[in-house]
Design an enzyme around this catalytic site. Structure first.
Site, PDB file in Angstrom:
ATOM      1  N   GLY A   5       8.192   1.775  -5.794  1.00 53.14           N
ATOM      2  CA  GLY A   5       8.598   0.375  -5.965  1.00 53.14           C
ATOM      3  C   GLY A   5       8.651   0.026  -7.455  1.00 53.14           C
ATOM      4  N   HIS A   6       7.600   0.433  -8.184  1.00 51.68           N
ATOM      5  CA  HIS A   6       7.589   0.170  -9.635  1.00 51.68           C
ATOM      6  C   HIS A   6       8.702   0.944 -10.330  1.00 51.68           C
ATOM      7  CE1 HIS A   6       3.153  -0.458  -8.733  1.00 51.68           C
ATOM      8  NE2 HIS A   6       3.497  -1.607  -9.289  1.00 51.68           N
ATOM      9  N   ARG A  57      -1.990  -1.030  -3.121  1.00 55.05           N
ATOM     10  CA  ARG A  57      -3.128  -1.153  -2.204  1.00 55.05           C
ATOM     11  C   ARG A  57      -3.050  -0.179  -1.027  1.00 55.05           C
ATOM     12  NH1 ARG A  57      -5.669  -6.373  -3.305  1.00 55.05           N
ATOM     13  NH2 ARG A  57      -4.426  -7.203  -4.996  1.00 55.05           N
ATOM     14  N   LYS A  68       8.640  -8.032  -3.192  1.00 53.50           N
ATOM     15  CA  LYS A  68       7.522  -7.973  -2.233  1.00 53.50           C
ATOM     16  C   LYS A  68       6.553  -9.138  -2.465  1.00 53.50           C
ATOM     17  CE  LYS A  68       3.821  -5.227  -2.106  1.00 53.50           C
ATOM     18  NZ  LYS A  68       2.750  -6.153  -1.720  1.00 53.50           N
ATOM     19  N   ASP A  69       6.319  -9.436  -3.755  1.00 52.90           N
ATOM     20  CA  ASP A  69       5.460 -10.577  -4.069  1.00 52.90           C
ATOM     21  C   ASP A  69       6.372 -11.789  -4.247  1.00 52.90           C
ATOM     22  OD1 ASP A  69       2.863  -9.197  -4.230  1.00 52.90           O
ATOM     23  OD2 ASP A  69       3.881  -8.074  -5.791  1.00 52.90           O
ATOM     24  N   LEU A  81       1.100   3.251 -10.076  1.00 59.02           N
ATOM     25  CA  LEU A  81       2.545   3.108  -9.873  1.00 59.02           C
ATOM     26  C   LEU A  81       3.052   3.915  -8.683  1.00 59.02           C
ATOM     27  CD1 LEU A  81       3.758   3.278 -13.597  1.00 59.02           C
ATOM     28  CD2 LEU A  81       3.061   1.278 -12.267  1.00 59.02           C
ATOM     29  N   HIS A  82       4.070   3.372  -8.045  1.00 58.15           N
ATOM     30  CA  HIS A  82       4.716   4.038  -6.915  1.00 58.15           C
ATOM     31  C   HIS A  82       6.222   3.817  -7.043  1.00 58.15           C
ATOM     32  CE1 HIS A  82       4.976  -0.036  -5.449  1.00 58.15           C
ATOM     33  NE2 HIS A  82       3.661  -0.155  -5.531  1.00 58.15           N
ATOM     34  N   SER A 104       3.025  -0.438  -1.945  1.00 59.56           N
ATOM     35  CA  SER A 104       2.054  -1.274  -2.647  1.00 59.56           C
ATOM     36  C   SER A 104       0.950  -0.369  -3.166  1.00 59.56           C
ATOM     37  CB  SER A 104       1.450  -2.296  -1.673  1.00 59.56           C
ATOM     38  OG  SER A 104       0.257  -2.819  -2.202  1.00 59.56           O
TER      39      SER A 104
END
Ligand code: PAF
Length: 295
Positions: free
Chosen positions: A36-37, A202, A164-165, A33-34, A200
């Site tokens: 964004g989450h 990633r 983002k997705d 998690l970051h 992300s």
């Protein structure tokens, strides 16, 4: 925060919450998690009485199994972040809580399992044939499979997804419509690093040198926003392709300017009713996607 590994125990607990007339917000994630989450959790907290986050690295949406192995797993740190965001419930199931042996075998044999549709026919039309769908066969079937299962367990009033997705978000909206699930899908804005890189899970896999290169992705999207009114789509695409072609380290997998509803490429911006620029870039060992809404 209460942590559940068992789907049945979570269901029982949520039934109790629903019987008190409380609303449930849900943010499905694959962990690592970051911010964004965390923005999904904060938005859910603002709109719902009880917020559930799931962490499940879903094997069926990976078409490259080495990518599945390399996917970061940081459960302890994730729990700390969720607690600091006041998330109420974490659902962190084992694979066997989500998938039957038959479904796992289908994945092993590279067969797209459709039993998640449960008697209905879900057809994404062209939505899953373009961009990520064209490059990652079976990916969106795996996403819809796991999200529909999680929705049947959590039965949220609202579910929160990152913009983002963008393609995933569009496909989930279509899935919910076709399965007639009474769930509102809430799109949450992209959260970016100070240099523009979209957050992300990633990103942690980027090498130091690649990390310095990737702000170019958002620079490209910002350039499109600044110039699209004075260019044709072809001119824009050609310019960006040229920029990437002289870069030995970043491969442009696609840049498409698409209609926000149909995800089909737009020919003429003047007659279009919406437009989103979507990009995918491959670096030495990571693939990144990003997008920006033009109008
Ligand atoms: O966006 C993600 O992290 C995943 O695709 C999702 C929606 C949690 C399904 O596994």
């Amino acid at each position: 925060m209460i942590i559940f590994n068992s789907a049945q125990k979570l269901k029982n607990h949520l039934n109790g919450i629903r019987s008190q007339g409380k609303t449930i917000g849900f943010a499905p994630t694959m962990g690592a998690l970051h911010k964004g989450h965390i923005s999904l959790i904060s938005t859910a907290k603002a709109q719902c009485d009880v917020v559930v986050c799931s962490i499940f690295v879903n094997p069926t949406q990976f078409n490259d199994l080495s990518d599945l192995d390399k996917y970061p797993r940081t459960l302890e740190a994730d729990i700390v972040l969720l607690e600091s965001a006041n998330c109420d419930i974490l659902f962190a199931p084992e694979i066997s809580e989500i998938y039957s042996e038959q479904e796992i075998n289908a994945k092993k044999n590279n067969v797209e399992d459709k039993t998640w549709m449960v008697g209905k026919t879900v057809d994404f039309g062209l939505l899953d044939k373009v961009m990520e769908g064209a490059l990652r066969p079976g990916h969106f079937n795996g996403v819809a499979q796991v999200v529909s299962k999680l929705f049947r367990i959590v039965e949220p009033n609202k579910s929160f997804f990152g913009q983002k997705d963008f393609q995933q978000l569009t496909i989930i909206k279509s899935m919910v419509r076709q399965l007639e699930m009474p769930i509102e899908i809430v799109a949450c804005p992209i959260v970016r690093e100070s240099d523009g890189l979209a957050m992300s899970s990633r990103n942690t896999r980027l090498t130091k040198d690649d990390r310095k290169r990737v702000p170019f992705i958002f620079k490209t999207l910002s350039y499109i926003v600044d110039t699209y009114k004075d260019s044709t789509i072809n001119e824009l695409l050609e310019e960006v392709e040229l920029e990437f072609s002289i870069d030995d380290f970043m491969k442009l997998e696609y840049l498409e300017i698409v209609d926000a509803e149909t995800l089909q490429p737009i020919d003429d911006l003047e007659t279009a009713t919406s437009a989103v620029a979507c990009i995918a870039v491959k670096l030495s060992n990571v693939r990144l996607i990003d997008n920006i809404i033009l109008f």
